[in-house]
Design a protein around this motif. Structure first.
Motif, PDB file in Angstrom:
ATOM      1  N   ASN A 151       6.892  12.869   6.514  1.00  0.00           N
ATOM      2  CA  ASN A 151       6.628  13.001   5.022  1.00  0.00           C
ATOM      3  C   ASN A 151       6.312  14.252   4.484  1.00  0.00           C
ATOM      4  O   ASN A 151       5.747  14.390   3.290  1.00  0.00           O
ATOM      5  N   ARG A 204       3.298  10.272  -0.417  1.00  0.00           N
ATOM      6  CA  ARG A 204       3.452   9.824   0.876  1.00  0.00           C
ATOM      7  C   ARG A 204       2.714  10.889   1.956  1.00  0.00           C
ATOM      8  O   ARG A 204       1.967  10.703   2.680  1.00  0.00           O
ATOM      9  N   ILE A 228      -4.615  10.893   4.636  1.00  0.00           N
ATOM     10  CA  ILE A 228      -5.724   9.644   4.813  1.00  0.00           C
ATOM     11  C   ILE A 228      -5.680   8.967   6.085  1.00  0.00           C
ATOM     12  O   ILE A 228      -6.585   8.816   6.793  1.00  0.00           O
ATOM     13  N   THR A 229      -4.349   8.917   6.566  1.00  0.00           N
ATOM     14  CA  THR A 229      -4.219   8.011   7.697  1.00  0.00           C
ATOM     15  C   THR A 229      -4.619   8.557   8.943  1.00  0.00           C
ATOM     16  O   THR A 229      -5.128   7.958   9.835  1.00  0.00           O
ATOM     17  N   ILE A 266       0.793  -1.227  -0.013  1.00  0.00           N
ATOM     18  CA  ILE A 266       0.015   0.026   0.117  1.00  0.00           C
ATOM     19  C   ILE A 266       0.744   1.260  -0.023  1.00  0.00           C
ATOM     20  O   ILE A 266       0.749   2.072  -0.819  1.00  0.00           O
ATOM     21  N   TRP A 267       1.973   1.528   0.905  1.00  0.00           N
ATOM     22  CA  TRP A 267       2.553   2.679   0.845  1.00  0.00           C
ATOM     23  C   TRP A 267       3.540   2.672  -0.072  1.00  0.00           C
ATOM     24  O   TRP A 267       4.226   3.864  -0.361  1.00  0.00           O
ATOM     25  N   HIS A 324       1.422   8.518  13.988  1.00  0.00           N
ATOM     26  CA  HIS A 324       1.532   8.944  12.418  1.00  0.00           C
ATOM     27  C   HIS A 324       1.395  10.560  12.328  1.00  0.00           C
ATOM     28  O   HIS A 324       1.670  11.017  11.191  1.00  0.00           O
ATOM     29  N   LEU A 339      -0.560   7.557  -4.967  1.00  0.00           N
ATOM     30  CA  LEU A 339      -0.829   8.613  -4.033  1.00  0.00           C
ATOM     31  C   LEU A 339       0.800   8.744  -3.546  1.00  0.00           C
ATOM     32  O   LEU A 339       1.697   7.903  -3.202  1.00  0.00           O
ATOM     33  N   GLU A 344      -0.157  12.694   1.069  1.00  0.00           N
ATOM     34  CA  GLU A 344      -1.438  12.263   0.855  1.00  0.00           C
ATOM     35  C   GLU A 344      -1.868  10.867   1.546  1.00  0.00           C
ATOM     36  O   GLU A 344      -2.949  11.123   2.371  1.00  0.00           O
ATOM     37  N   ARG A 345      -0.824  10.294   1.667  1.00  0.00           N
ATOM     38  CA  ARG A 345      -1.226   8.996   2.562  1.00  0.00           C
ATOM     39  C   ARG A 345      -1.286   9.457   3.953  1.00  0.00           C
ATOM     40  O   ARG A 345      -2.012   8.690   4.695  1.00  0.00           O
ATOM     41  N   SER A 346      -0.222  10.045   4.137  1.00  0.00           N
ATOM     42  CA  SER A 346      -0.414  10.662   5.915  1.00  0.00           C
ATOM     43  C   SER A 346      -1.559  11.182   6.225  1.00  0.00           C
ATOM     44  O   SER A 346      -2.265  11.018   7.249  1.00  0.00           O
TER      45      SER A 346
END
Length: 373
Positions: free
Chosen positions: A331, A301, A307-308, A293-294, A324, A299, A303-305
């Protein structure tokens, strides 16, 4: 230009991996392996001329392995693939060796499976080519199981592929095998190389793979007990395990990304606390969360942060949220951006959840400021 018949699987943005077949088979040889590899790679498997869906006239009498390698490069070019990992079985493995010697800039890594740097001299292949040109493939297909698999095992679809192959194209592939001998050039191979041998393989016994492993600098060798010549069809899990490790599979790449995002100190603490009871869970996290996933480039990182952080607030996982928040800073998110994310959660996850999240984030950010001062 007519191209080799092929099948592409996996994300278009993923690292490309080309899979080559054995003489007499089609790309169905990889049916139990390719779908799994396509989770992390753009997998392209191809058919030899006159095999599967590839046109027979792509190859002529007196062909060489270099001719087949040229067809593979033309296929890669047509797909916009400049550099790729490569794995091939038997004749497909010989194509990989040729590419590694003559076109090293095109390969990122090489896996040679149940293959050889030479195929026991020209005479047996010249005789087989003459037999096939004279009598066709029906008789030879009858002995496919004994050449390809251990006793009692078969893959009917692959045997049928053998029977249906074009005799002249098959014979031309035999010509290529007759002329193939790269033993004197193996020391020049510089790409990361894996050799996979079937311990019960009568066609290319483990000694042939050991010979390559001994000559190629830094090469690794894996022997699969119980496997004969078509190891990906007979022992797909063992082949998958070897290829995943060689290709920097999800677990290895996942641990690298996990450290980049969460920091060495956190990961070191997690590993220090690991027990036999939690080991499989830690591997699961590294392999799937961080390795698949990561690492997906769709996406960023950042953007992933974001969302997380939102997901952790929604479920009230404030210990994970603290971790996080630190990861989000690593990130590239600013404290202001983190605050904006948490303010967004107040609207969609509820004010009490956001209130707790702001308290957690403020503590973490204050700690970071204190450490920095």
């Amino acid at each position: 230009m007519t191209l080799l018949n092929h099948r592409a699987e996996g994300p278009a943005a993923a690292p490309p991996l080309l899979l080559g077949p054995s003489l007499g088979t089609s790309y169905a040889l990889w049916d139990k392996v390719a779908p799994e590899l396509s989770i992390t790679h753009r997998v392209v498997r191809w058919d030899l001329p006159g095999h599967g869906g590839s046109a027979a006239d792509l190859i002529k009498a007196g062909a060489t392995v270099g001719d087949l390698a040229g067809l593979v490069l033309a296929l890669a070019d047509s797909l916009g693939i400049e550099q790729f990992a490569y794995a091939g079985v038997s004749l497909g493995g010989a194509v990989g060796l040729h590419l590694a010697v003559h076109h090293p800039q095109r390969l990122s890594s090489l896996a040679v499976i149940c293959s050889s740097a030479h195929f026991n001299g020209a005479k047996p292949w010249e005789e087989r080519a003459a037999l096939v040109r004279r009598e066709g493939l029906a008789g030879l297909a009858e002995s496919a199981d004994s050449r390809w698999f251990t006793a009692g095992f078969t893959v009917p679809g692959l045997v049928e592929d053998h029977r249906r192959a074009d005799p002249e194209a098959y014979a031309a592939c035999c010509d290529a095998l007759a002329a193939f001998d790269l033993r004197e050039r193996l020391g020049a191979i510089a790409v990361p190389t894996l050799l996979v041998a079937g311990r019960e393989d009568p066609a290319t016994p483990p000694a042939h793979l050991r010979e390559i492993a001994d000559a190629v600098p830094g090469a690794a060798l894996v022997e699969i007990p119980g496997a004969s010549h078509l190891a990906p069809a007979q022992c797909p899990e063992a082949v998958l395990t070897a290829l995943r490790a060689h290709l920097g599979g999800p677990a290895g790449r996942g641990m690298e990304v996990r450290r980049e995002v969460l920091g060495d100190a956190h990961v070191d603490r997690a590993q220090a606390r690991q027990t036999p009871f939690t080991a499989r869970f830690q591997d699961f996290i590294s392999r799937y969360a961080w390795g698949e996933i990561w690492t997906d480039p769709t996406l960023s990182r950042r953007e992933r942060s974001m969302i997380t952080l939102t997901a952790l607030v929604a479920h009230g996982h404030y210990d994970e949220l603290a971790m996080h928040v630190r990861a989000a800073r690593r990130n590239g998110l600013t404290p202001e951006e983190i605050g904006a994310v948490l303010l967004q959660t107040a609207v969609y996850c509820g004010v009490p959840a956001a209130n707790s999240a702001f308290a957690t984030a403020q503590r973490v950010l204050a700690e970071e400021d204190g450490a920095g001062g």
